[in-house]
Design a protein around this motif. Structure first.
Motif, mmCIF file in Angstrom:
data_model
loop_
_atom_site.group_PDB
_atom_site.id
_atom_site.type_symbol
_atom_site.label_atom_id
_atom_site.label_comp_id
_atom_site.label_asym_id
_atom_site.label_seq_id
_atom_site.Cartn_x
_atom_site.Cartn_y
_atom_site.Cartn_z
ATOM 1 N N VAL A 57 5.554 0.665 25.681
ATOM 2 C CA VAL A 57 6.765 1.371 25.291
ATOM 3 C C VAL A 57 6.886 1.282 23.784
ATOM 4 N N ASN A 58 7.282 2.390 23.170
ATOM 5 C CA ASN A 58 7.354 2.449 21.716
ATOM 6 C C ASN A 58 8.701 3.032 21.288
ATOM 7 N N LEU A 59 9.341 2.393 20.310
ATOM 8 C CA LEU A 59 10.570 2.886 19.694
ATOM 9 C C LEU A 59 10.340 2.995 18.199
ATOM 10 N N ARG A 60 10.750 4.112 17.597
ATOM 11 C CA ARG A 60 10.443 4.300 16.186
ATOM 12 C C ARG A 60 11.453 5.220 15.507
ATOM 13 N N GLY A 61 11.634 4.991 14.217
ATOM 14 C CA GLY A 61 12.397 5.905 13.381
ATOM 15 C C GLY A 61 11.487 6.994 12.850
ATOM 16 N N THR A 62 12.037 8.200 12.693
ATOM 17 C CA THR A 62 11.239 9.358 12.323
ATOM 18 C C THR A 62 11.863 10.092 11.151
ATOM 19 N N VAL A 63 11.023 10.517 10.231
ATOM 20 C CA VAL A 63 11.427 11.427 9.163
ATOM 21 C C VAL A 63 10.883 12.808 9.516
ATOM 22 N N ILE A 85 6.794 6.296 26.277
ATOM 23 C CA ILE A 85 6.392 5.414 27.375
ATOM 24 C C ILE A 85 5.111 5.988 27.976
ATOM 25 N N GLY A 86 4.107 5.133 28.135
ATOM 26 C CA GLY A 86 2.819 5.607 28.632
ATOM 27 C C GLY A 86 2.075 4.521 29.380
ATOM 28 N N GLY A 87 1.111 4.948 30.169
ATOM 29 C CA GLY A 87 0.290 4.013 30.929
ATOM 30 C C GLY A 87 -1.180 4.361 30.816
#
Length: 277
Positions: A57-63, A85-87
């Protein structure tokens, strides 16, 4: 909401979306299906030699940096949040996942009286936000293990562009956030979207105790280039009922039209997960 579109344009968008989804699905199936005649290949590594990492699982800020015609219609850059979210497919270094995010590319806020009768004694805050919701399927090539895990990915999906105005309490410096009293979507549109991304996850924490779901934490650096079909949207600015008929007519809206392409540098954190069965 008003739109002027030909059935041919809508049909081409639907065909492009279906084709993109079929390409991603076919790629996943081909990589997941064992190849014929692989009896002569060496056996897979023992289960205890590979960490039981099943997904991440990944959480990120984006420009959001507008490109092409979009850059001419949007001043500056946008910003927002994305999640992934990936497998992994078997033991291959291939993940299938879902990438979701929202970008804000404009915001205006005004303090106005609650009504003509009440006057300035009860002010409210009227905020208008210009947003883009991005929903994409992702097919990513990335190592499952290691401290440094570079990746490349292909994405296919759509963008939903909308401008929404909300009316909320004005707390005049209070720490509490006022509740929304009312809201309305002033204009919206969809655009098919697809592109590519690349980046790297760098491990900063690893779980040594077996049986835990969280196996590792990574710092994430990445970039996405997402092409988008033409769509209509509103530029940042005030929405004014110039003819005072109680509604916003199309002639009173600053509607722009262009392709909806963004370059998106990103920074965040990745959580590597494992089965505990």
């Amino acid at each position: 909401m008003h739109r002027h579109r030909s059935s041919q344009s809508r049909g081409s968008r639907i065909r492009l979306l279906l084709a993109s989804l079929l390409v991603l699905g076919a790629g996943a199936l081909l990589t997941a299906t064992p190849a014929a005649g692989q009896g002569g290949l060496p056996p897979p590594p023992a289960a205890d030699s590979v960490p039981a990492v099943s997904g991440q699982v990944n959480l990120r800020g984006t420009v959001g940096i507008p490109r092409g015609g979009l850059r001419n219609n949007i001043s500056g850059v946008g910003g927002g949040l994305h999640g992934y979210i990936g497998g992994w497919i078997g033991r291959r270094p291939l993940l299938v996942g879902l990438d979701l995010g929202i970008l804000n590319y404009g915001r205006t806020t005004d303090q106005v009286p609650f009504s003509r009768t009440v006057g300035p004694r009860v002010p409210v805050e009227v905020s208008t936000n210009n947003n883009v919701v991005e929903t994409h399927l992702s097919l990513r090539l990335q190592p499952r293990t290691g401290r440094f895990r570079p990746y490349v990915e292909g994405l296919a999906g759509f963008k939903y562009l909308f401008t929404r105005t909300t009316v909320g309490d004005d707390d005049f410096g209070n720490d509490e956030v006022g509740d929304d009293i009312a809201g309305s979507t002033n204009y919206d549109d969809f655009a098919l979207s697809g592109g590519a991304g690349a980046g790297i996850d760098v491990r900063v924490y690893q779980q040594r105790e077996p049986g835990k779901t969280l196996r590792a934490v990574d710092v994430h650096l990445g970039v996405q280039y997402l092409l988008g079909q033409e769509a209509e949207y509103l530029a940042e600015g005030d929405l004014t009922d110039e003819n005072e008929n109680g509604q916003l007519d199309r002639s009173e809206l600053d509607v722009r039209r262009s392709r909806t392409t963004f370059l998106q540098p990103q920074f965040g954190v990745t959580f590597r997960l494992a089965d505990t069965d």
